[in-house]
Design a protein around this motif. Structure first.
Motif, PDB file in Angstrom:
ATOM      1  N   TYR A 134       4.642  -1.635  -2.229  1.00 40.96           N
ATOM      2  CA  TYR A 134       3.390  -1.063  -1.481  1.00 40.96           C
ATOM      3  C   TYR A 134       3.623  -0.470  -0.170  1.00 40.96           C
ATOM      4  O   TYR A 134       4.215  -0.927   0.409  1.00 40.96           O
ATOM      5  N   SER A 135       2.592   0.566   0.128  1.00 36.02           N
ATOM      6  CA  SER A 135       2.610   1.200   1.381  1.00 36.02           C
ATOM      7  C   SER A 135       2.186   0.077   2.269  1.00 36.02           C
ATOM      8  O   SER A 135       1.766  -0.668   2.012  1.00 36.02           O
ATOM      9  N   ASN A 136       2.263   0.415   3.557  1.00 35.77           N
ATOM     10  CA  ASN A 136       1.707  -0.591   4.495  1.00 35.77           C
ATOM     11  C   ASN A 136       1.217   0.341   5.847  1.00 35.77           C
ATOM     12  O   ASN A 136       1.512   1.251   6.086  1.00 35.77           O
ATOM     13  N   ASN A 154       0.342  -4.759   4.127  1.00 32.52           N
ATOM     14  CA  ASN A 154       0.672  -4.049   2.844  1.00 32.52           C
ATOM     15  C   ASN A 154      -0.841  -3.641   2.213  1.00 32.52           C
ATOM     16  O   ASN A 154      -1.745  -4.283   2.231  1.00 32.52           O
ATOM     17  N   HIS A 186       0.948   2.429  -3.927  1.00 27.96           N
ATOM     18  CA  HIS A 186       2.117   1.850  -4.470  1.00 27.96           C
ATOM     19  C   HIS A 186       3.204   2.907  -5.043  1.00 27.96           C
ATOM     20  O   HIS A 186       2.579   3.683  -5.486  1.00 27.96           O
ATOM     21  N   THR A 187       4.299   2.770  -4.870  1.00 29.58           N
ATOM     22  CA  THR A 187       5.512   3.338  -5.580  1.00 29.58           C
ATOM     23  C   THR A 187       6.071   2.555  -6.555  1.00 29.58           C
ATOM     24  O   THR A 187       6.431   1.362  -6.325  1.00 29.58           O
ATOM     25  N   ASN A 227       4.402   7.666  -7.279  1.00 28.17           N
ATOM     26  CA  ASN A 227       3.333   7.195  -6.458  1.00 28.17           C
ATOM     27  C   ASN A 227       2.113   7.259  -6.917  1.00 28.17           C
ATOM     28  O   ASN A 227       1.644   8.078  -7.743  1.00 28.17           O
ATOM     29  N   ILE A 256      -0.316  10.550   3.433  1.00 28.67           N
ATOM     30  CA  ILE A 256       0.004   8.921   3.127  1.00 28.67           C
ATOM     31  C   ILE A 256       1.597   8.970   2.870  1.00 28.67           C
ATOM     32  O   ILE A 256       2.255   9.367   1.833  1.00 28.67           O
ATOM     33  N   SER A 275       5.018   7.896   2.027  1.00 30.95           N
ATOM     34  CA  SER A 275       5.481   7.330   0.925  1.00 30.95           C
ATOM     35  C   SER A 275       6.748   6.555   1.079  1.00 30.95           C
ATOM     36  O   SER A 275       7.552   5.773   0.187  1.00 30.95           O
ATOM     37  N   SER A 302       6.928   2.463   0.778  1.00 31.37           N
ATOM     38  CA  SER A 302       6.884   1.936  -0.298  1.00 31.37           C
ATOM     39  C   SER A 302       7.962   2.283  -1.265  1.00 31.37           C
ATOM     40  O   SER A 302       8.687   1.937  -2.144  1.00 31.37           O
ATOM     41  N   SER A 342       7.289  -3.538   3.884  1.00 26.13           N
ATOM     42  CA  SER A 342       6.876  -3.497   2.555  1.00 26.13           C
ATOM     43  C   SER A 342       7.733  -4.357   1.607  1.00 26.13           C
ATOM     44  O   SER A 342       7.101  -4.571   0.429  1.00 26.13           O
TER      45      SER A 342
END
Lengths: 329, 329
Positions: free
Chosen positions: A12-14, A39, A44-45, A98, A106, A108, A111, A147
């Protein structure tokens, strides 16, 4: 060895409450200071990785498109770190996707490198500690270290590869904060974060920022542990302003803010100070404005953001889990 | 004593290339650092002052309107300083007018207190040195010290009232620079400069800015003396960004920029870096963008500024003279 050395992981991105900007060691991505983040469950990736001795090179698709050469190079450089750690010479085939729209600014990389690091180890059947995964993910992208563990996370500066990793300070359920992201530009950043970090020391203000970061880390951590929004808002906005102050006084000056970013920042402050909404802003190395708010205020923040000129999209995310394996699709 | 203790003086606004932000002594307006500016021939205040023993109080009109109570209070406080220096107890009747539109956010305090200080002494037939006039004007408004001498002016920090004054480093004809001011707001500043100065020390970055200001003063002075635009542009933009970095990291954070200010700053930088125009930006404690440019590029800068969304007006000013007496109208 098994024929199928593959695994799928999600990370997950944070969003950083106390920012990472500037390295003590660029090659190892040892940060110049500690940082603290949440997070983002909504962003998310997912990465499927297959190691094979038969491949002649690494390959990478992002959202089913063959990745740009610079993205593949950066990924291969991280795979080299992983190959060394895992003691293998296999090449990897990677499919990454993603769930958030590409080109929204955003980031990436957090993540992506967290998911990649976990998938790369799991595909070999190797189970590393969260701490080691975090340190390894850091080598691909500094903020990827954050992450790996779940929820609200602190990344320790560290003085070596092993000691620079991130750890949960509170789980995702500890506090129902939401990140409502105002997307103001679909342009790709003109200066990517890796290059940006290298310029931080050229600002005459950077050392003063670093000298005081421990105070802000302590304040932010305390505010999170006590769920004190007002205290969190004050330190989060100040720390974001400090990072952008460094950026815009670097040589050359880096301006990540767009006019709409500034309009949103001013609006958010009014909503909090005049209207009593529990919301504050923070911006990473890009023009999008992350509006951190109490979940009870998230809908009104979202609709107000949509009414601002220059806001193209609004994303919504609660506090998220750490990186984890998933069943291969 | 003569029956007619009156005089008329004119003084010019100035734009700081190296900024004044923060005091070492708020009461005496001793600045925390030196600064450097250019007087603006196009933006001036004309003040007619009459001292009289018969008046029961000071009075002030600005552009033929009776001044607001806070403006009269600040003026009377400065007249108290003048009365003490001149050894009189007379009250004063003051008529002041600005040739630039009111409420454009163009600071009038520098030109106003410089003109007032000169008129107040001349009305009594007292002729003070430029140095003493500059130090006295400083007591009314710090930057007024710089509107006493002509042309390109340096204000020395000083450690006492007497030693904190400004001096010409090059006359107005030395270099044909122009200030093209993009007026983006007619709103009055929410935080006036006097209050703003008092917050400067609350930024964790202010001391780092002050530690490096001597370097920037030396660079800016050298660039002016050698008429090197490229060097001037680099240090002027950096110093403006540094001051605003302090403002936006003060407690509470002060944002003087409007979204349009940011759009103009980014445009100006493109025009210089991509199109080769000799132009750079600087912003005082307000949202208007002062575009300092070579006179040969002033017309194209002016017309490009007018095309930017949010620019309400464009003012034009060459380097200006010092404060001087004029024939009473």
């Amino acid at each position: 060895m098994s024929d199928d050395l593959s695994a799928a992981a999600r990370a997950y991105s944070n969003i950083a409450f106390i920012k990472y900007w500037g390295n003590a060691d660029d090659a190892l991505r040892l940060p110049a200071s500690g940082s603290l983040s949440m997070n983002l469950a909504g962003l998310h990736t997912t990465t499927v990785l297959r190691w094979s001795e038969d491949l002649i090179g690494d390959s990478l698709t992002i959202n089913d498109q063959i990745a740009q050469p610079h993205a593949l190079r950066r990924t291969s450089a991280h795979l080299d770190v992983m190959r060394e750690r895992l003691g293998i010479r296999h090449r990897a085939e990677i499919r990454s996707s993603n769930n958030f729209p590409m080109g929204t600014g955003i980031a990436s990389s957090a993540s992506a490198f967290a998911a990649l690091t976990l998938a790369a180890t799991a595909a070999l059947g190797v189970e590393l500690s969260q701490r080691e995964l975090s340190a390894l993910a850091r080598r691909g992208s500094g903020s990827a270290a954050r992450s790996i563990p779940p929820g609200f996370v602190e990344w320790f500066t560290g003085a070596s590869h092993d000691s620079s990793y991130a750890e949960t300070i509170a789980g995702p359920d500890h506090w129902d904060l939401v990140d409502v992201v105002a997307v103001v530009s679909r342009e790709h950043k003109r200066v990517d974060s890796t290059a940006g970090h290298a310029t931080a020391a050229s600002s005459v203000l950077q050392s003063a920022r670093l000298q005081t970061v421990e105070d802000r880390l302590r304040m932010a951590k305390g505010a999170i542990l006590r769920r004190n929004f007002e205290q969190l808002a004050a330190v989060v906005e100040e720390d974001s302003n400090l990072m952008h102050a460094i950026m815009m006084t670097s040589r050359p000056a880096l301006f990540y803010w767009q006019p709409a970013s500034l309009a949103i920042m001013q609006a958010v402050r009014r909503w909090r100070e005049r209207d009593g909404l529990e919301v504050c802003y923070t911006l990473d190395a890009g023009p999008n404005v992350h509006c951190i708010c109490a979940s009870s205020d998230a809908q009104v923040v979202k609709s107000r953001l949509k009414a601002i000129d220059g806001v193209n999209d609004v994303l919504y995310s609660e506090a998220g889990p750490g990186a984890h394996l998933i069943a291969d699709e």
